[in-house]
Design a protein around this motif. Sequence first.
Motif, PDB file in Angstrom:
ATOM      1  N   MET A  81      -1.693 -24.616   7.748  1.00  0.00           N
ATOM      2  CA  MET A  81      -0.483 -24.553   6.931  1.00  0.00           C
ATOM      3  C   MET A  81       0.469 -25.675   7.336  1.00  0.00           C
ATOM      4  O   MET A  81       0.344 -26.249   8.416  1.00  0.00           O
ATOM      5  N   ARG A  82       1.424 -25.979   6.448  1.00  0.00           N
ATOM      6  CA  ARG A  82       2.433 -26.994   6.782  1.00  0.00           C
ATOM      7  C   ARG A  82       3.791 -26.560   6.245  1.00  0.00           C
ATOM      8  O   ARG A  82       3.867 -25.858   5.230  1.00  0.00           O
ATOM      9  N   PRO A  83       4.875 -26.945   6.922  1.00  0.00           N
ATOM     10  CA  PRO A  83       6.211 -26.514   6.492  1.00  0.00           C
ATOM     11  C   PRO A  83       6.779 -27.411   5.396  1.00  0.00           C
ATOM     12  O   PRO A  83       6.532 -28.621   5.369  1.00  0.00           O
ATOM     13  N   LEU A  84       7.537 -26.798   4.491  1.00  0.00           N
ATOM     14  CA  LEU A  84       8.233 -27.527   3.422  1.00  0.00           C
ATOM     15  C   LEU A  84       9.618 -26.920   3.236  1.00  0.00           C
ATOM     16  O   LEU A  84       9.815 -25.723   3.474  1.00  0.00           O
ATOM     17  N   PHE A  85      10.573 -27.742   2.789  1.00  0.00           N
ATOM     18  CA  PHE A  85      11.898 -27.216   2.452  1.00  0.00           C
ATOM     19  C   PHE A  85      11.792 -26.414   1.150  1.00  0.00           C
ATOM     20  O   PHE A  85      11.098 -26.821   0.221  1.00  0.00           O
ATOM     21  N   VAL A  86      12.505 -25.294   1.097  1.00  0.00           N
ATOM     22  CA  VAL A  86      12.490 -24.447  -0.106  1.00  0.00           C
ATOM     23  C   VAL A  86      13.542 -24.955  -1.087  1.00  0.00           C
ATOM     24  O   VAL A  86      14.665 -25.275  -0.708  1.00  0.00           O
ATOM     25  N   VAL A  87      13.149 -25.032  -2.370  1.00  0.00           N
ATOM     26  CA  VAL A  87      14.068 -25.398  -3.449  1.00  0.00           C
ATOM     27  C   VAL A  87      14.226 -24.177  -4.353  1.00  0.00           C
ATOM     28  O   VAL A  87      13.245 -23.487  -4.644  1.00  0.00           O
ATOM     29  N   GLU A  88      15.446 -23.904  -4.789  1.00  0.00           N
ATOM     30  CA  GLU A  88      15.705 -22.752  -5.664  1.00  0.00           C
ATOM     31  C   GLU A  88      15.068 -22.996  -7.040  1.00  0.00           C
ATOM     32  O   GLU A  88      15.440 -23.927  -7.759  1.00  0.00           O
ATOM     33  N   PRO A  89      14.071 -22.160  -7.438  1.00  0.00           N
ATOM     34  CA  PRO A  89      13.409 -22.374  -8.733  1.00  0.00           C
ATOM     35  C   PRO A  89      14.218 -21.878  -9.933  1.00  0.00           C
ATOM     36  O   PRO A  89      13.878 -22.184 -11.071  1.00  0.00           O
TER      37      PRO A  89
END
Length: 282
Positions: free
Chosen positions: A139-147
């Motif tokens: 797995m890899r981390p990503l910033f969350v964006v409000e959908p």
Amino acid sequence: RRTNTPIGRDGKLAKPRQLHNTHWGLVCPAETPEGQACGLVKNLSLMCYVSVGTPGEPIIDFMISRGMEVLEEYEQLQSPQATKIFVNGVWVGVHNDPTELVRDVRQTRRNNIISSEVSLIRDIRDREFKIFSDAGRVMRPLFVVEPGDTPSTAHQKGDLYLTKNMVQKLRETHLADQEGAFIPEEQRYEWSDLQKEGVVELLDAEEEETAMICMTPEDLEIYKLKKAGYDVPEDNGDDMNKRLKTKMNPGTHTYTHCEIHPSMILGICASIIPFPDHNQVS
């Protein structure tokens, strides 16, 4: 952090040795040996994480409380359009409102009620919702964006969950650690806090197929302006070292995540090369 593909080294097959699209951000595209093992021995990227596994039963219980019909009670003639739900490859039940269920399960993951390493994959065409909580997934981390579909949130559609205040707190903790200064435990702000607050999310290769990821926060701002109807001029400056940008697809409905940094696709050895995105001096 080295991986090995168990295929005979003397084989002349090229396909298992080639770089695949799903390797992006998970496997270093440069760090592999020359010769027979080329492409078969790979190295994980900088921010990669291998899941350790969590039990799937609490997730099943949660979904039953959210209206999931267990497989033993399912009658296909009554609800032929129901979405099948799989947990670690086992069909456990069906649900008639998968959009709401996926949103609920995702919010529980972001609120740290279920483990952050649980993967949620909704296949709308096949009417399937797959959940994986087993060990050994890269797995890899990503910033969350409000959908734009999260209930009771202060974030606007297309906003990063990461704020300048969080970055400042991270910086203060980092500087204090470098100087050897003492910070009380309740004032410390670290990477684990970003995960707890749902600002950073771990995605595996399969969940990444259902995510829409933009390359930089700057691209996200341009996307928001274009969606709002503003005409953003193309930057055709004379800077030879500027980043190549992909043309924005007008059909992009929404972004769900943002890359932390493009250099995170590299492994440990490739990331210490100065200017790896430039030509070598001949």
